[in-house]
Design a protein around this motif. Structure first.
Motif, PDB file in Angstrom:
ATOM      1  N   ASP A   1       0.714  -1.064   0.396  1.00  0.00           N
ATOM      2  CA  ASP A   1      -0.134  -0.053   0.127  1.00  0.00           C
ATOM      3  C   ASP A   1       0.953   1.254   0.048  1.00  0.00           C
ATOM      4  OD1 ASP A   1      -1.964   1.923   0.281  1.00  0.00           O
ATOM      5  OD2 ASP A   1      -2.504   1.135   2.411  1.00  0.00           O
TER       6      ASP A   1
ATOM      7  N   GLU B   1     -10.883   1.599   1.996  1.00  0.00           N
ATOM      8  CA  GLU B   1     -10.497   0.796   0.732  1.00  0.00           C
ATOM      9  C   GLU B   1      -9.725  -0.347   1.313  1.00  0.00           C
ATOM     10  OE1 GLU B   1      -7.920   0.113  -2.667  1.00  0.00           O
ATOM     11  OE2 GLU B   1      -7.092   0.815  -0.571  1.00  0.00           O
TER      12      GLU B   1
ATOM     13  N   GLY C   1      -9.393  -4.462  -1.329  1.00  0.00           N
ATOM     14  CA  GLY C   1      -9.254  -4.089  -2.618  1.00  0.00           C
ATOM     15  C   GLY C   1     -10.219  -5.923  -3.169  1.00  0.00           C
TER      16      GLY C   1
ATOM     17  N   LYS D   1     -15.468   5.294  -4.989  1.00  0.00           N
ATOM     18  CA  LYS D   1     -14.474   5.408  -4.771  1.00  0.00           C
ATOM     19  C   LYS D   1     -14.096   6.600  -3.834  1.00  0.00           C
ATOM     20  CE  LYS D   1     -13.119   1.366  -7.553  1.00  0.00           C
ATOM     21  NZ  LYS D   1     -12.368   0.983  -8.488  1.00  0.00           N
TER      22      LYS D   1
ATOM     23  N   TYR E   1      -6.248   5.386  -4.101  1.00  0.00           N
ATOM     24  CA  TYR E   1      -6.248   3.651  -4.940  1.00  0.00           C
ATOM     25  C   TYR E   1      -8.288   4.020  -5.944  1.00  0.00           C
ATOM     26  CZ  TYR E   1      -2.222   1.367  -3.513  1.00  0.00           C
ATOM     27  OH  TYR E   1      -1.035   1.806  -3.069  1.00  0.00           O
TER      28      TYR E   1
ATOM     29  N   HIS F   1      -8.249   2.723  -9.797  1.00  0.00           N
ATOM     30  CA  HIS F   1      -7.493   1.407  -9.455  1.00  0.00           C
ATOM     31  C   HIS F   1      -8.736   0.044  -9.616  1.00  0.00           C
ATOM     32  CE1 HIS F   1      -2.963   1.696  -8.817  1.00  0.00           C
ATOM     33  NE2 HIS F   1      -4.207   3.264  -8.476  1.00  0.00           N
TER      34      HIS F   1
ATOM     35  N   SER G   1      -9.482  -1.243  -6.672  1.00  0.00           N
ATOM     36  CA  SER G   1      -9.728  -0.904  -4.785  1.00  0.00           C
ATOM     37  C   SER G   1     -10.849  -1.795  -4.971  1.00  0.00           C
ATOM     38  CB  SER G   1      -9.632   0.213  -5.429  1.00  0.00           C
ATOM     39  OG  SER G   1      -9.928   1.044  -4.635  1.00  0.00           O
TER      40      SER G   1
ATOM     41  N   CYS H   1     -14.049  -0.246  -2.723  1.00  0.00           N
ATOM     42  CA  CYS H   1     -14.558   1.128  -0.652  1.00  0.00           C
ATOM     43  C   CYS H   1     -15.505   0.967  -0.737  1.00  0.00           C
ATOM     44  CB  CYS H   1     -14.404   2.784  -1.625  1.00  0.00           C
ATOM     45  SG  CYS H   1     -12.715   3.191  -1.997  1.00  0.00           S
TER      46      CYS H   1
END
Length: 160
Positions: A33, A119, A121, A141, A145, A148, A151, A153
Protein backbone atom coordinates in the motif's frame (compact mmCIF):
# COMPACT_ATOMS: atom_id res chain seq x y z
CA UNK A 1 -6.47 -11.01 24.36
CA UNK A 2 -5.78 -7.44 25.35
CA UNK A 3 -6.28 -4.51 22.98
CA UNK A 4 -4.02 -1.51 23.60
CA UNK A 5 -3.89 2.00 22.18
CA UNK A 6 -0.45 2.63 20.72
CA UNK A 7 1.15 5.22 18.44
CA UNK A 8 1.34 4.28 14.76
CA UNK A 9 5.14 4.40 15.02
CA UNK A 10 5.29 2.03 18.03
CA UNK A 11 7.77 -0.83 17.31
CA UNK A 12 4.98 -3.45 17.35
CA UNK A 13 2.90 -1.34 14.96
CA UNK A 14 5.88 -1.03 12.62
CA UNK A 15 6.43 -4.81 12.78
CA UNK A 16 2.79 -5.59 11.95
CA UNK A 17 2.73 -2.91 9.25
CA UNK A 18 5.73 -4.57 7.62
CA UNK A 19 3.89 -7.92 7.75
CA UNK A 20 0.72 -6.57 6.17
CA UNK A 21 2.74 -4.77 3.48
CA UNK A 22 4.47 -8.07 2.65
CA UNK A 23 1.07 -9.76 2.39
CA UNK A 24 -0.24 -7.00 0.09
CA UNK A 25 2.88 -7.44 -2.04
CA UNK A 26 2.19 -11.15 -2.46
CA UNK A 27 -1.51 -10.70 -3.15
CA UNK A 28 -1.17 -7.78 -5.58
CA UNK A 29 2.33 -8.30 -6.98
CA UNK A 30 3.54 -4.83 -6.06
CA UNK A 31 5.33 -3.06 -3.20
CA UNK A 32 2.30 -2.89 -0.89
CA UNK A 33 0.00 0.00 0.00
CA UNK A 34 1.53 3.29 -1.15
CA UNK A 35 -1.02 5.47 0.68
CA UNK A 36 0.76 8.22 2.61
CA UNK A 37 0.42 7.74 6.36
CA UNK A 38 2.04 9.45 9.30
CA UNK A 39 1.97 8.66 13.02
CA UNK A 40 0.29 12.03 13.62
CA UNK A 41 -2.72 10.88 11.55
CA UNK A 42 -3.61 8.36 14.27
CA UNK A 43 -3.05 10.58 17.32
CA UNK A 44 -6.22 11.07 19.39
CA UNK A 45 -8.61 12.76 19.04
CA UNK A 46 -8.03 12.85 15.26
CA UNK A 47 -7.48 9.11 15.08
CA UNK A 48 -6.60 5.97 16.98
CA UNK A 49 -4.30 3.00 16.52
CA UNK A 50 -4.84 -0.34 18.25
CA UNK A 51 -2.89 -3.56 18.67
CA UNK A 52 -4.25 -6.81 20.10
CA UNK A 53 -1.78 -8.80 22.21
CA UNK A 54 -1.94 -12.35 23.48
CA UNK A 55 -1.19 -13.48 27.04
CA UNK A 56 2.54 -13.59 26.19
CA UNK A 57 2.51 -9.96 25.02
CA UNK A 58 2.88 -10.94 21.35
CA UNK A 59 1.23 -8.51 18.90
CA UNK A 60 -1.36 -10.39 16.84
CA UNK A 61 -3.67 -7.86 15.22
CA UNK A 62 -3.80 -4.20 14.40
CA UNK A 63 -6.02 -1.48 13.03
CA UNK A 64 -6.51 2.25 13.12
CA UNK A 65 -8.67 5.11 12.01
CA UNK A 66 -7.75 8.63 10.95
CA UNK A 67 -9.76 11.76 10.33
CA UNK A 68 -10.68 12.64 6.77
CA UNK A 69 -12.76 15.54 5.56
CA UNK A 70 -13.82 16.75 2.12
CA UNK A 71 -10.83 16.86 -0.19
CA UNK A 72 -9.79 16.14 -3.77
CA UNK A 73 -9.45 12.38 -3.07
CA UNK A 74 -13.20 11.92 -2.59
CA UNK A 75 -13.55 11.97 1.20
CA UNK A 76 -16.48 13.73 2.89
CA UNK A 77 -16.66 15.88 5.99
CA UNK A 78 -16.97 13.68 9.05
CA UNK A 79 -15.20 10.64 7.59
CA UNK A 80 -13.09 8.34 9.72
CA UNK A 81 -10.89 6.18 7.51
CA UNK A 82 -9.90 2.70 8.62
CA UNK A 83 -6.30 1.76 7.87
CA UNK A 84 -4.01 -1.20 8.46
CA UNK A 85 -6.51 -3.76 9.65
CA UNK A 86 -4.41 -6.90 9.91
CA UNK A 87 -4.37 -10.17 11.82
CA UNK A 88 -1.31 -12.41 11.86
CA UNK A 89 -1.87 -15.79 10.18
CA UNK A 90 -1.68 -17.71 13.48
CA UNK A 91 -4.40 -15.53 15.06
CA UNK A 92 -6.93 -15.54 12.23
CA UNK A 93 -10.37 -16.85 13.08
CA UNK A 94 -10.27 -15.67 16.71
CA UNK A 95 -12.48 -12.62 16.14
CA UNK A 96 -9.71 -10.10 16.70
CA UNK A 97 -10.42 -8.06 13.56
CA UNK A 98 -14.09 -7.77 14.52
CA UNK A 99 -13.17 -6.64 18.06
CA UNK A 100 -10.72 -4.05 16.77
CA UNK A 101 -13.21 -2.83 14.18
CA UNK A 102 -15.91 -2.35 16.84
CA UNK A 103 -13.52 -0.40 19.07
CA UNK A 104 -12.42 1.81 16.17
CA UNK A 105 -16.04 2.56 15.26
CA UNK A 106 -16.91 3.37 18.87
CA UNK A 107 -13.96 5.72 19.27
CA UNK A 108 -14.63 7.55 16.00
CA UNK A 109 -18.29 7.95 16.95
CA UNK A 110 -17.32 9.29 20.38
CA UNK A 111 -15.19 12.07 18.88
CA UNK A 112 -17.97 13.06 16.46
CA UNK A 113 -17.04 11.38 13.20
CA UNK A 114 -20.15 10.53 11.18
CA UNK A 115 -19.03 7.87 8.70
CA UNK A 116 -16.43 5.10 8.70
CA UNK A 117 -14.85 4.49 5.32
CA UNK A 118 -12.28 2.03 4.09
CA UNK A 119 -10.57 0.89 0.96
CA UNK A 120 -9.67 -2.73 0.37
CA UNK A 121 -9.12 -4.78 -2.75
CA UNK A 122 -10.60 -7.55 -4.81
CA UNK A 123 -7.79 -9.90 -3.71
CA UNK A 124 -8.78 -9.59 -0.05
CA UNK A 125 -12.05 -11.56 0.17
CA UNK A 126 -11.65 -12.06 3.93
CA UNK A 127 -11.62 -8.29 4.44
CA UNK A 128 -14.66 -7.82 2.21
CA UNK A 129 -16.53 -10.51 4.18
CA UNK A 130 -15.64 -8.88 7.52
CA UNK A 131 -16.77 -5.43 6.44
CA UNK A 132 -19.98 -6.44 4.69
CA UNK A 133 -20.98 -8.64 7.63
CA UNK A 134 -20.31 -5.63 9.90
CA UNK A 135 -22.73 -3.34 8.06
CA UNK A 136 -20.43 -1.70 5.52
CA UNK A 137 -21.78 -1.07 2.04
CA UNK A 138 -20.03 -0.26 -1.23
CA UNK A 139 -19.61 3.47 -1.81
CA UNK A 140 -18.05 5.88 -4.30
CA UNK A 141 -14.32 5.33 -4.54
CA UNK A 142 -11.98 7.61 -2.63
CA UNK A 143 -8.35 7.79 -1.58
CA UNK A 144 -5.06 6.98 -3.23
CA UNK A 145 -6.37 3.94 -5.16
CA UNK A 146 -9.70 5.45 -6.29
CA UNK A 147 -8.80 5.00 -9.97
CA UNK A 148 -7.52 1.41 -9.65
CA UNK A 149 -9.69 -1.44 -10.94
CA UNK A 150 -8.81 -3.73 -8.00
CA UNK A 151 -9.89 -1.14 -5.42
CA UNK A 152 -13.12 -1.54 -3.45
CA UNK A 153 -14.45 1.16 -1.14
CA UNK A 154 -16.98 0.73 1.67
CA UNK A 155 -18.73 3.01 4.13
CA UNK A 156 -20.86 2.72 7.25
CA UNK A 157 -22.76 5.56 8.94
CA UNK A 158 -21.78 6.12 12.56
CA UNK A 159 -24.92 6.71 14.58
CA UNK A 160 -24.89 7.64 18.26
Amino acid sequence: MMIRRVPFDHPDAVKLNDEVQAEYSVRYGDDGDATHMDAAHFAPPAGLYLIAYDEHDRPLATGGWRTQDTNDEGYRDGDAEIKRMYVTPEARGLGLARRILAELESDARTVGRTRMVLETGTKQPEAVALYTSSGYEPCAKFGYYRFHDLSLCFAKPLRP
